[in-house]
Write a protein that holds these residues in place. Structure first.
Motif, PDB file in Angstrom:
ATOM      1  N   UNK A 176       7.568 -78.832  -9.279  1.00 48.72           N
ATOM      2  CA  UNK A 176       8.327 -77.800  -8.564  1.00 48.72           C
ATOM      3  C   UNK A 176       9.197 -76.998  -9.521  1.00 48.72           C
ATOM      4  N   UNK A 177       9.918 -77.679 -10.399  1.00 49.01           N
ATOM      5  CA  UNK A 177      10.827 -77.004 -11.330  1.00 49.01           C
ATOM      6  C   UNK A 177      10.065 -76.123 -12.317  1.00 49.01           C
ATOM      7  N   UNK A 178       9.032 -76.673 -12.931  1.00 48.98           N
ATOM      8  CA  UNK A 178       8.251 -75.906 -13.908  1.00 48.98           C
ATOM      9  C   UNK A 178       7.600 -74.693 -13.254  1.00 48.98           C
ATOM     10  N   UNK A 179       7.153 -74.866 -12.011  1.00 53.85           N
ATOM     11  CA  UNK A 179       6.499 -73.758 -11.308  1.00 53.85           C
ATOM     12  C   UNK A 179       7.487 -72.634 -11.022  1.00 53.85           C
ATOM     13  N   UNK A 180       8.645 -72.979 -10.494  1.00 53.19           N
ATOM     14  CA  UNK A 180       9.655 -71.961 -10.192  1.00 53.19           C
ATOM     15  C   UNK A 180      10.068 -71.220 -11.463  1.00 53.19           C
ATOM     16  N   UNK A 181      10.338 -71.955 -12.519  1.00 57.21           N
ATOM     17  CA  UNK A 181      10.789 -71.319 -13.761  1.00 57.21           C
ATOM     18  C   UNK A 181       9.707 -70.427 -14.356  1.00 57.21           C
ATOM     19  N   UNK A 182       8.453 -70.863 -14.298  1.00 58.62           N
ATOM     20  CA  UNK A 182       7.359 -70.037 -14.816  1.00 58.62           C
ATOM     21  C   UNK A 182       7.170 -68.786 -13.966  1.00 58.62           C
ATOM     22  N   UNK A 183       7.179 -68.962 -12.637  1.00 60.27           N
ATOM     23  CA  UNK A 183       6.929 -67.822 -11.755  1.00 60.27           C
ATOM     24  C   UNK A 183       8.047 -66.799 -11.836  1.00 60.27           C
ATOM     25  N   UNK A 184       9.292 -67.263 -11.889  1.00 68.55           N
ATOM     26  CA  UNK A 184      10.431 -66.338 -11.935  1.00 68.55           C
ATOM     27  C   UNK A 184      10.487 -65.599 -13.266  1.00 68.55           C
ATOM     28  N   UNK A 185      10.171 -66.272 -14.365  1.00 63.30           N
ATOM     29  CA  UNK A 185      10.305 -65.645 -15.681  1.00 63.30           C
ATOM     30  C   UNK A 185       9.073 -64.850 -16.118  1.00 63.30           C
ATOM     31  N   UNK A 186       7.876 -65.286 -15.675  1.00 63.71           N
ATOM     32  CA  UNK A 186       6.645 -64.629 -16.144  1.00 63.71           C
ATOM     33  C   UNK A 186       5.762 -64.079 -15.032  1.00 63.71           C
ATOM     34  N   UNK A 187       6.033 -64.510 -13.795  1.00 64.93           N
ATOM     35  CA  UNK A 187       5.178 -64.100 -12.691  1.00 64.93           C
ATOM     36  C   UNK A 187       3.894 -64.908 -12.602  1.00 64.93           C
ATOM     37  N   UNK A 188       3.746 -65.915 -13.451  1.00 62.45           N
ATOM     38  CA  UNK A 188       2.515 -66.721 -13.485  1.00 62.45           C
ATOM     39  C   UNK A 188       2.750 -68.091 -12.859  1.00 62.45           C
TER      40      UNK A 188
ATOM     41  N   UNK B  21      14.637 -63.032  -3.633  1.00 62.74           N
ATOM     42  CA  UNK B  21      13.941 -63.916  -4.569  1.00 62.74           C
ATOM     43  C   UNK B  21      14.889 -64.457  -5.630  1.00 62.74           C
ATOM     44  N   UNK B  22      14.636 -65.664  -6.085  1.00 65.60           N
ATOM     45  CA  UNK B  22      15.451 -66.273  -7.127  1.00 65.60           C
ATOM     46  C   UNK B  22      15.329 -65.459  -8.414  1.00 65.60           C
ATOM     47  N   UNK B  23      16.457 -65.225  -9.076  1.00 68.27           N
ATOM     48  CA  UNK B  23      16.464 -64.452 -10.313  1.00 68.27           C
ATOM     49  C   UNK B  23      16.502 -65.376 -11.531  1.00 68.27           C
ATOM     50  N   UNK B  24      16.221 -64.819 -12.703  1.00 67.90           N
ATOM     51  CA  UNK B  24      16.233 -65.608 -13.940  1.00 67.90           C
ATOM     52  C   UNK B  24      17.617 -66.204 -14.197  1.00 67.90           C
ATOM     53  N   UNK B  25      18.663 -65.453 -13.871  1.00 71.93           N
ATOM     54  CA  UNK B  25      20.027 -65.919 -14.132  1.00 71.93           C
ATOM     55  C   UNK B  25      20.400 -67.144 -13.297  1.00 71.93           C
ATOM     56  N   UNK B  26      19.685 -67.361 -12.209  1.00 73.22           N
ATOM     57  CA  UNK B  26      20.014 -68.475 -11.312  1.00 73.22           C
ATOM     58  C   UNK B  26      19.308 -69.776 -11.680  1.00 73.22           C
ATOM     59  N   UNK B  27      18.293 -69.717 -12.505  1.00 75.14           N
ATOM     60  CA  UNK B  27      17.425 -70.869 -12.735  1.00 75.14           C
ATOM     61  C   UNK B  27      18.180 -72.119 -13.180  1.00 75.14           C
ATOM     62  N   UNK B  28      19.171 -71.963 -14.024  1.00 76.27           N
ATOM     63  CA  UNK B  28      19.894 -73.125 -14.539  1.00 76.27           C
ATOM     64  C   UNK B  28      20.741 -73.807 -13.467  1.00 76.27           C
TER      65      UNK B  28
END
Length: 202
Positions: free
Chosen positions: A36-48, A109-116
């Motif tokens: 779940x974590x890796x997916x969210x971080x990848x999708x939010x930062x790269x769209x993949x 949608x979750x933003x990059x700044x929120x991921x941490x």
């Protein structure tokens, strides 16, 4: 004075431990949370959406699941699949992670700044079953689905624990807030009520 003492020696656990708190071992829980974590971080930062090679038998079973995102103790997104489909559990978790961070209509949608700051919670569901008497629903144990006239709504078991609602409040809010039906619809003979359980970890 007579005194009695008790001492326990406990071996520490590591990621490969087979200790379980339910159906899933600690290692399996961590694997689903990492997906779940890796997916969210990848999708939010790269769209993949990342690919995973998951061979664990339990994680390839057909089960429904919800992925919940929290930020600073507040809900940030929650999307799930209730009824098992053709996809294995790990893929359901991956797909619901994408949906929770980008498709929950209650939030941007979750933003990059929120991921941490995002915290992850996964609820793996049993198959829903009809229940004839709403008074037999057990708060904190049962998740509930309400269906009537093409409308439906669902609450996970932990909603009752988090809110402190009585059973009547729980069902009234489910009818009104989630299904868009009259608050007392759970007492209507034309309403279908289904219950399920969930193994929750975060």
């Amino acid at each position: 004075v007579v005194g009695y003492g008790a001492v326990a020696f406990i071996q520490s656990q590591n990621e490969n431990t087979t200790l379980t708190t339910g159906e899933f071992s600690i290692a399996e829980q961590k694997m689903l949370l990492k997906i779940a974590k890796d997916t969210v971080e990848s999708f939010v930062t790269t769209g993949k959406i990342p690919e995973f090679n998951i061979t664990e038998e339990k994680l390839n079973k057909k089960q429904g699941a919800f992925v919940t995102l929290n930020k600073d103790g507040q809900l940030r997104g929650c999307i799930g699949q209730i009824v098992p489909s053709a996809e294995p559990l790990w893929q359901v978790v991956r797909d619901m992670a994408v949906a929770a961070c980008s498709e929950d209509g209650r939030f941007n949608p979750v933003s990059k700044d929120e991921l941490s700051k995002i915290e992850y919670e996964i609820s793996v569901l049993s198959t829903p079953e009809p229940i004839a008497d709403w008074q037999k629903i057990e708060l904190g144990k049962h998740g509930v689905i309400i269906k009537q006239g093409g409308k439906s709504g669902v609450f996970l078991p932990q909603v009752a624990t988090d809110t402190g609602w009585t059973l009547e409040e729980f069902l009234s809010e489910l009818c009104w807030q989630k299904a868009g039906l009259p608050p007392s619809c759970y007492k209507d003979k034309n309403t279908q009520i289904l219950v399920f359980t969930a193994e929750v970890f975060k």
